[in-house]
Structures are given as structure tokens and as C-alpha cells.
Write a protein that holds these residues in place. Structure first.
Motif, mmCIF file in Angstrom:
data_model
loop_
_atom_site.group_PDB
_atom_site.id
_atom_site.type_symbol
_atom_site.label_atom_id
_atom_site.label_comp_id
_atom_site.label_asym_id
_atom_site.label_seq_id
_atom_site.Cartn_x
_atom_site.Cartn_y
_atom_site.Cartn_z
ATOM 1 N N VAL A 1 25.113 -6.442 -17.729
ATOM 2 C CA VAL A 1 26.519 -6.216 -18.075
ATOM 3 C C VAL A 1 26.670 -5.453 -19.389
ATOM 4 O O VAL A 1 27.755 -4.947 -19.695
ATOM 5 N N LEU A 2 25.604 -5.360 -20.173
ATOM 6 C CA LEU A 2 25.642 -4.579 -21.406
ATOM 7 C C LEU A 2 25.312 -3.109 -21.157
ATOM 8 O O LEU A 2 25.674 -2.239 -21.952
ATOM 9 N N PHE B 1 20.625 -14.119 1.907
ATOM 10 C CA PHE B 1 21.179 -15.209 1.096
ATOM 11 C C PHE B 1 22.223 -14.612 0.166
ATOM 12 O O PHE B 1 22.038 -14.566 -1.037
ATOM 13 N N PRO B 2 23.346 -14.118 0.693
ATOM 14 C CA PRO B 2 24.265 -13.276 -0.069
ATOM 15 C C PRO B 2 24.887 -13.905 -1.296
ATOM 16 O O PRO B 2 25.299 -13.202 -2.199
ATOM 17 N N GLU B 3 24.989 -15.246 -1.349
ATOM 18 C CA GLU B 3 25.628 -15.832 -2.531
ATOM 19 C C GLU B 3 24.692 -15.900 -3.731
ATOM 20 O O GLU B 3 25.091 -16.252 -4.830
ATOM 21 N N LEU B 4 23.416 -15.556 -3.510
ATOM 22 C CA LEU B 4 22.450 -15.570 -4.600
ATOM 23 C C LEU B 4 22.614 -14.339 -5.472
ATOM 24 O O LEU B 4 22.639 -13.228 -4.985
ATOM 25 N N SER B 5 22.763 -14.527 -6.770
ATOM 26 C CA SER B 5 22.984 -13.390 -7.660
ATOM 27 C C SER B 5 22.309 -13.620 -8.990
ATOM 28 O O SER B 5 22.346 -14.724 -9.529
ATOM 29 N N THR B 6 21.675 -12.571 -9.529
ATOM 30 C CA THR B 6 21.045 -12.699 -10.841
ATOM 31 C C THR B 6 21.668 -11.774 -11.860
ATOM 32 O O THR B 6 21.238 -11.727 -12.991
ATOM 33 N N PHE B 7 22.676 -10.970 -11.455
ATOM 34 C CA PHE B 7 23.325 -10.134 -12.450
ATOM 35 C C PHE B 7 24.754 -10.618 -12.633
ATOM 36 O O PHE B 7 25.417 -11.034 -11.704
ATOM 37 N N GLY B 8 25.192 -10.609 -13.889
ATOM 38 C CA GLY B 8 26.517 -11.110 -14.207
ATOM 39 C C GLY B 8 26.569 -12.616 -14.113
ATOM 40 O O GLY B 8 25.558 -13.306 -14.027
ATOM 41 N N GLU B 9 27.742 -13.168 -14.112
ATOM 42 C CA GLU B 9 27.952 -14.589 -13.981
ATOM 43 C C GLU B 9 28.449 -14.874 -12.573
ATOM 44 O O GLU B 9 29.476 -14.369 -12.150
ATOM 45 N N SER B 10 27.729 -15.687 -11.831
ATOM 46 C CA SER B 10 28.107 -15.984 -10.471
ATOM 47 C C SER B 10 28.714 -17.368 -10.373
ATOM 48 O O SER B 10 28.328 -18.286 -11.105
ATOM 49 N N LEU C 1 30.128 -0.741 -11.990
ATOM 50 C CA LEU C 1 30.088 -1.722 -10.909
ATOM 51 C C LEU C 1 29.634 -3.115 -11.364
ATOM 52 O O LEU C 1 30.311 -4.110 -11.063
ATOM 53 N N PRO C 2 28.501 -3.256 -12.065
ATOM 54 C CA PRO C 2 28.112 -4.609 -12.499
ATOM 55 C C PRO C 2 29.098 -5.218 -13.475
ATOM 56 O O PRO C 2 29.273 -6.441 -13.503
ATOM 57 N N LEU C 3 29.747 -4.387 -14.271
ATOM 58 C CA LEU C 3 30.742 -4.878 -15.217
ATOM 59 C C LEU C 3 31.947 -5.462 -14.468
ATOM 60 O O LEU C 3 32.453 -6.531 -14.824
ATOM 61 N N LEU C 4 32.389 -4.774 -13.436
ATOM 62 C CA LEU C 4 33.516 -5.250 -12.636
ATOM 63 C C LEU C 4 33.166 -6.541 -11.919
ATOM 64 O O LEU C 4 33.969 -7.482 -11.876
ATOM 65 N N TYR C 5 31.970 -6.599 -11.353
ATOM 66 C CA TYR C 5 31.532 -7.801 -10.637
ATOM 67 C C TYR C 5 31.448 -8.990 -11.572
ATOM 68 O O TYR C 5 31.985 -10.074 -11.293
ATOM 69 N N TRP D 1 42.707 -9.698 -4.853
ATOM 70 C CA TRP D 1 42.100 -8.428 -4.439
ATOM 71 C C TRP D 1 40.878 -8.123 -5.281
ATOM 72 O O TRP D 1 39.928 -7.478 -4.801
ATOM 73 N N GLU D 2 40.869 -8.599 -6.536
ATOM 74 C CA GLU D 2 39.706 -8.365 -7.389
ATOM 75 C C GLU D 2 38.453 -9.029 -6.816
ATOM 76 O O GLU D 2 37.371 -8.445 -6.837
ATOM 77 N N TYR D 3 38.625 -10.261 -6.312
ATOM 78 C CA TYR D 3 37.471 -10.959 -5.735
ATOM 79 C C TYR D 3 36.976 -10.239 -4.477
ATOM 80 O O TYR D 3 35.768 -10.084 -4.278
ATOM 81 N N SER D 4 37.921 -9.798 -3.654
ATOM 82 C CA SER D 4 37.545 -9.061 -2.432
ATOM 83 C C SER D 4 36.801 -7.780 -2.784
ATOM 84 O O SER D 4 35.788 -7.439 -2.167
ATOM 85 N N ALA D 5 37.309 -7.072 -3.812
ATOM 86 C CA ALA D 5 36.667 -5.828 -4.245
ATOM 87 C C ALA D 5 35.288 -6.100 -4.825
ATOM 88 O O ALA D 5 34.335 -5.345 -4.581
ATOM 89 N N ALA D 6 35.169 -7.177 -5.613
ATOM 90 C CA ALA D 6 33.875 -7.524 -6.212
ATOM 91 C C ALA D 6 32.854 -7.863 -5.137
ATOM 92 O O ALA D 6 31.664 -7.535 -5.264
#
Length: 293
Positions: free
Chosen positions: A33-34, A94-103, A181-185, A202-207
Motif C-alpha cells: 500500500v506504500l 481460496f478467494p478470501e485469502l489476501s496478503t496485501f492491504g488489510e483484509s 489498485l492495491p491502494l483502493l482495495y 459500490w466501493e466493496y463491489s469494485a474492490a
């Protein structure tokens, strides 16, 4: 004194390079995110190096070469690494798994082992092994971006047609689309976690869309093709400030400013898309006027 003047634009170019290197480091060390902020600063420095060279009247072939080399890192390698990390973080199985940003997910990667297998934990419960097989190769698709950026930058250096306009999408425009993109997510998921946004927004849908591997791969492919496509794109260079002759520029700037005022960072991808679409529309008008003559 002249030597000092010649050095000033090159210092801005060096700053552009450092920003690109930092963006790559942040992306690869879990602080993706930086990375966008480094890209934004580099884009500003990239504009300023040419501006200072013209202002001080010290354009040089050395400066041109340094600019291309710095751009290759910042606007070629860096966006490729950002997409590489994002694709590696969004495992299709495993789509809910994320290591970038805050999930908002309680799942996280505990360890990476071998042959596409990873170990995940959920709230401290015993680890689970997931094998995502061939999907482990998906992140490498991102390297299409630096490859096409390489050809785009080399082509720009030798193409005399691109003095007042561009042929193909400029690498900074492509990179701004990718970098945000990662900043928005991350921002959206943080707001969801804090209760400031709902999953019906709509932000969540877009993310959800921008973190989808198919979207990331398709965006990478389309942007890469646009960089080398024989499509004339207008440049924001004003020979004068009268409306006549600058209609497309004023229209673009007006819409872009309005989008930024309303959507903030969400506006950046839309502005890049708008830039390409307005250029194509403008080309048709120019072609029609030429045929009439």
C-alpha cells in the motif's frame, strides 16, 4: 554554472528512479500500500525533469537516456511487480485469502511450503494445507507489463512522430492505473473492517473486482497492448491557451478534475480509460475533417 544547470534535471530523474526502487521494495516486503505513493512521487519527478531541462535550456542526449532508464524501472518493472504480488495474494481456489492491504477475512498465510502448497490459519485454529497447483504460475503473467514497457520506451526514443503527441499509451499512464489498485482495495477493506462501509456498497463491489485475478490479468494484457499499439493519443502540451485547437485537452481536464473531486483515488483508473477513449474519438474527428478537405 552550466554544469550545475545540466545536473539539476538529472537529479529529478534520479529521484524518479529511487521512487521506483522503493515501490518495488515495498511491494515485495508486504507494504504494497506504500508503493503507489512512491509511484505518484516518481511520476511528478518524471514530469519535472523534462520541465526543468526546458526551463533551464539544458536538454541533452544523456538526460534523455537517463530518463528512459529510470522510467523502465519505475513505469515498467514496478507495476509488473505490483501485479505479481497482487496475483500471488489472490488465490483463485481460496478467494478470501489476501496478503496485501488489510483484509476483513480472518484467514492469513502462515507459511509457504513447496509445489504450490500453502499453510493457512484461521483465528489460531490448527493450520490447514491448501494446494493450488497450476495457479501458482498465475503471478508470472504480470511480467508481460515490463516486457511491453521495454518496447514502448525504446520505440518512443526513436519515433520522431511523438514530439507533440503519443503513439500508444505512455508508460506513466499505464503505471498510475496499476499502482492505485492495491491502494483502493486496502482502503476499502479497512473501511469495511471499521464499519464505515458495508459490503453492499459500490466501493466493496469494485474492490472485489479489482482484486480478482482475471481482472488483473486482463488489465495487464490490455494495457500492455495499448502501450505498443499504433493509436495516436493527444498530449497535454499547450502551444497556446485558446479553446480552439485545444478542445480535447480542455474537455479531458474538465472531466478529470470533476472525477477527482468526486471519487478521489477511485478516479485514476477512470481518467486513464477516459484519456484513451477521448483520444480515439478525437482521432475520428480529425480523420473526418481531413477527408472533407
Amino acid at each position: 554554472m552550466t554544469a550545475i544547470k545540466r545536473l539539476i534535471p538529472n537529479l529529478f530523474t534520479a529521484g524518479n528512479l529511487v521512487g521506483g526502487i522503493l515501490a518495488i521494495l515495498f511491494a515485495l516486503t508486504g507494504h504494497i500500500v506504500l508503493a503507489p505513493y512512491c509511484i505518484f512521487i516518481s511520476a511528478l519527478l518524471d514530469f519535472l525533469d523534462g520541465f526543468m531541462a526546458r526551463l533551464l535550456k539544458v536538454p541533452s542526449e544523456l538526460g534523455k537516456q537517463l530518463d528512459s532508464l529510470a522510467d523502465m524501472v519505475t513505469f515498467g518493472v514496478a507495476p509488473g511487480i505490483i501485479v505479481f504480488v497482487m496475483l500471488g495474494s489472490q488465490l483463485p481456489i481460496f478467494p478470501e485469502l489476501s496478503t496485501f492491504g488489510e483484509s476483513i477475512s480472518s484467514y492469513y498465510i502462515k507459511d509457504i511450503i513447496i509445489d504450490g502448497e500453502i499453510i493457512v490459519e484461521q483465528n489460531g485454529i490448527s493450520p490447514t494445507i491448501i494446494n493450488y497447483g497450476w495457479h501458482k504460475f498465475l503471478p508470472y503473467f504480470a511480467f508481460i507489463i515490463p516486457v511491453f514497457a521495454l518496447f514502448r520506451l525504446a520505440k518512443f526514443n526513436i519515433d520522431t512522430r511523438q514530439s507533440d503527441s503519443f503513439i500508444g499509451l505512455p508508460t506513466p499512464a499505464m503505471t498510475l492505473y496499476i499502482a492505485v489498485l492495491p491502494l483502493l482495495y486496502s482502503s476499502t477493506m479497512n473501511q469495511i473492517a471499521l464499519g464505515e462501509l458495508s459490503t453492499a456498497s459500490w466501493e466493496y463491489s469494485a474492490a472485489t473486482i479489482i482484486s480478482n485475478p482475471l481482472f488483473l490479468m486482463l488489465s495487464s494484457l490490455v494495457l500492455s497492448i495499448l502501450m505498443v499499439a499504433e493509436i495516436p493519443l493527444f498530449a497535454l502540451k499547450f502551444k497556446h491557451f485558446k479553446i480552439k485547437g485545444n478542445e480535447i485537452r480542455y474537455l479531458f481536464l474538465t472531466i478529470a478534475i470533476a472525477l477527482l473531486a468526486i471519487l478521489f483515488f477511485w478516479a485514476l483508473p477512470l481518467i486513464i480509460i477516459l484519456y484513451v477513449l477521448l483520444s480515439i474519438i478525437n482521432n475520428q474527428f480529425v480523420k473526418a475533417r481531413t477527408n472533407e478537405i
